[in-house]
Design a protein around this motif. Structure first.
Motif, short mmCIF file in Angstrom:
data_model
loop_
_atom_site.label_atom_id
_atom_site.label_comp_id
_atom_site.label_asym_id
_atom_site.label_seq_id
_atom_site.Cartn_x
_atom_site.Cartn_y
_atom_site.Cartn_z
N UNK A 79 41.15 31.36 48.77
CA UNK A 79 40.74 32.54 49.52
C UNK A 79 39.23 32.58 49.70
N UNK A 80 38.82 33.07 50.87
CA UNK A 80 37.38 33.25 51.12
C UNK A 80 36.90 34.58 50.54
N UNK A 81 37.85 35.39 50.07
CA UNK A 81 37.48 36.69 49.52
C UNK A 81 38.28 36.94 48.23
N UNK A 82 37.74 36.42 47.14
CA UNK A 82 38.50 36.54 45.88
C UNK A 82 38.58 37.99 45.40
N UNK A 83 37.64 38.80 45.83
CA UNK A 83 37.69 40.21 45.39
C UNK A 83 38.99 40.86 45.86
N UNK A 84 39.33 40.57 47.12
CA UNK A 84 40.57 41.13 47.66
C UNK A 84 41.78 40.58 46.89
N UNK A 85 41.76 39.29 46.60
CA UNK A 85 42.88 38.69 45.86
C UNK A 85 42.99 39.29 44.46
N UNK A 86 41.83 39.59 43.87
CA UNK A 86 41.86 40.19 42.53
C UNK A 86 42.49 41.59 42.56
N UNK A 87 42.15 42.32 43.60
CA UNK A 87 42.75 43.67 43.72
C UNK A 87 44.27 43.56 43.84
N UNK A 88 44.72 42.60 44.64
CA UNK A 88 46.18 42.41 44.82
C UNK A 88 46.81 41.96 43.49
N UNK A 89 46.13 41.08 42.79
CA UNK A 89 46.66 40.61 41.50
C UNK A 89 46.81 41.78 40.52
N UNK A 90 45.81 42.64 40.48
CA UNK A 90 45.87 43.78 39.56
C UNK A 90 47.05 44.68 39.90
N UNK A 91 47.27 44.87 41.20
CA UNK A 91 48.43 45.69 41.61
C UNK A 91 49.74 45.01 41.21
N UNK A 92 49.79 43.69 41.40
CA UNK A 92 51.03 42.96 41.04
C UNK A 92 51.34 43.10 39.54
#
Lengths: 244, 245
Positions: free
Chosen positions: B49-62
């Protein structure tokens, strides 16, 4: 009952191949020889030495092991015919090829003619490699070329996880090609795909022990969510049918 | 901890192929069938991902509401949000994110994480390099570099995942823990591991959903480790790392 179609009898390995197989409920294994003992360009003498060991191991573990004759197909046709005949007379049941010569090379045609004559299968190392490919290593596109040229010879394309989805597609329409599950990491998803595309009747369980573990490799099959009929084919009956 | 604790779980969408049971609820059910009741979870999207911050937010939700599944958010030196990261574990992808473990900004990030008692989990590889997409060849993180990094912070634990058995000999740092997902020839490994990593520094990792969970769990049952060693590998070592037990 479980038949492991892909093991190597490597004298220098400190592993108890048959003891470990037994622990995992594997009743019989196919010994493919110590194919990496010498360089990939083995001499006739070295090929004979590998096969002598396999013949001896099959006798030693009578009832638990079958064996294949190892061949370097770059050697003269006369030697190949003579060596294959010697090994079959000694009870070996097919031929194993590794990375000495790419299998799309027409030089394999003489050997394939011999296999057709004896009605014996070929088991060929195979891998689609992004990195680390050996000079003469075959990939599924090469196996497909060979299989189309020799539709009367049964070919086991080794290493499903190394061949991947694309590998399965190359041989999907070639009924004389089987695929073994040996080697590679215990990747999830490839076996389910192969069952869907080519059917359980053309898939065979193999481990690549002692380079790999029986237990870990076996779970690639056991964990795939297959029905009991497909499991039985892959774990046992396909191998028995192929080698009878 | 109940049962096996898995340090090497991922969820989401891997860009190169669809992995079975790759969403966390489904994967957790598969893991549970094999006696795994918790673990450290990474994002399958984060490596590319070019935006790991967004992926981290999704991971936290998961991971929200998934008891015993600890999210390991992705961190990289150029993304300053590592300073705001909390939690127990952070995932580092030096090869995918193309940074040196020894660059000053990397060392600053690692020091910052360790100061907050966040354990750095270094992903050596996600796939066997031989099977990568030909357009996307990502080299493994050199095992000796991970070892050197761990030696620079000897009081703090580090975790490395997806090492081959032959790489184990490089892992001499006593604060460096290594998972078993990529290591096969396991009966033999027990001997080699005893000389280098040892059961005190091995931790269970399945690398699900890439790998078959049962295949990984089976290594514990047929290894030559003692029952006590298997307990250490299965969960006790991680209890010590995460909870000081």
């Amino acid at each position: 009952m479980i038949y492991d179609i892909h093991t190597h009898n490597i004298a220098s390995s400190n592993r108890d191949l048959f003891g470990e197989a037994e622990k995992h409920g594997i009743s019989r294994v196919l010994l493919l020889g110590d194919v990496s003992r010498h360089s990939e360009a083995q001499s006739a003498e070295q090929v004979r030495e590998i096969n002598d060991d396999t013949i001896a191991d099959v006798k030693k573990y009578c009832g638990m092991a079958d064996g294949f004759c190892y061949i370097n197909p770059a050697l003269p046709a006369g030697f190949i015919r003579e060596e294959v005949a010697r090994c079959f007379a000694a009870g070996l049941k097919g031929v194993k090829l590794e990375i000495s010569l790419c299998c799309s090379n027409p030089k394999l045609d003489d050997l394939m003619a011999v296999l057709k004559e004896y009605d014996r299968p070929l088991l060929h190392h195979c891998w689609f490699k992004t990195v680390g490919k050996y000079g003469e290593e075959s990939d599924p596109s090469d196996v497909a070329i060979l299989a189309k040229r020799h539709p009367d010879v049964k070919i086991v394309m080794a290493h499903l996880c190394g061949c991947g989805y694309r590998g399965v597609e190359y041989i999907a329409d070639l009924p004389n090609v089987y695929v073994d599950t040996s080697g590679g990491q215990p990747e999830n998803g490839f076996l389910q795909y192969a069952v869907k595309r080519i059917g359980a009747g053309r898939l065979l369980y193999g481990s690549d022990a002692p380079c790999r573990d029986f237990g870990c490799q076996l779970h690639k099959i056991l964990d795939a969510g297959l029905n009991s009929a497909d499991l039985e084919k892959i774990l046992y009956t396909n191998a028995v049918e192929l080698l009878k | 901890m109940n049962g096996i604790f898995d340090v090497n779980i991922s969820c989401g969408r891997w860009p190169f192929r669809r992995l079975p049971d790759s969403e966390l609820p489904e994967l957790a059910a598969v893991l549970k069938n094999f006696g795994i009741h918790g673990g450290i979870v990474r994002s399958l999207e984060a490596p590319f991902s070019m935006n790991i911050n967004e992926e981290n937010e999704i991971l936290l939700k998961r991971c929200d509401g998934m008891e015993n599944f600890i999210p390991a958010v992705a961190v990289r030196p150029e993304f300053g949000l590592w300073r705001e990261v909390s939690g127990k574990v952070a995932a580092l992808y030096p090869s995918y994110h193309q940074y040196s473990l020894f660059a000053p900004e990397t060392l600053e990030m690692i020091s910052g994480l360790l100061a907050k008692d966040i354990v750095p989990l270094i992903v050596i590889r996600e796939e066997d390099e031989r099977g990568q997409n030909p357009l996307c060849k990502v080299a493994a993180v050199p095992a000796d570099e991970i070892n050197e990094l761990a030696k620079m912070f000897p009081e703090k634990p580090f975790i490395a995942v997806n090492a081959y058995a032959w790489e184990y000999s490089k892992f001499t740092a006593e604060n460096l823990y290594v998972d078993i997902a990529f290591a096969e020839a396991f009966p033999a490994l027990a001997g080699a591991a005893a000389e280098t990593v040892g059961p005190g520094r091995l931790v269970f990792g399945s690398h699900a959903p890439f790998f078959c969970v049962g295949a990984e769990v089976s290594k514990l049952s047929y290894s030559k480790f003692s029952k006590e060693d298997v307990k250490n590998i299965s969960y006790k070592n991680m209890e010590r790392i995460l909870y000081g037990k």
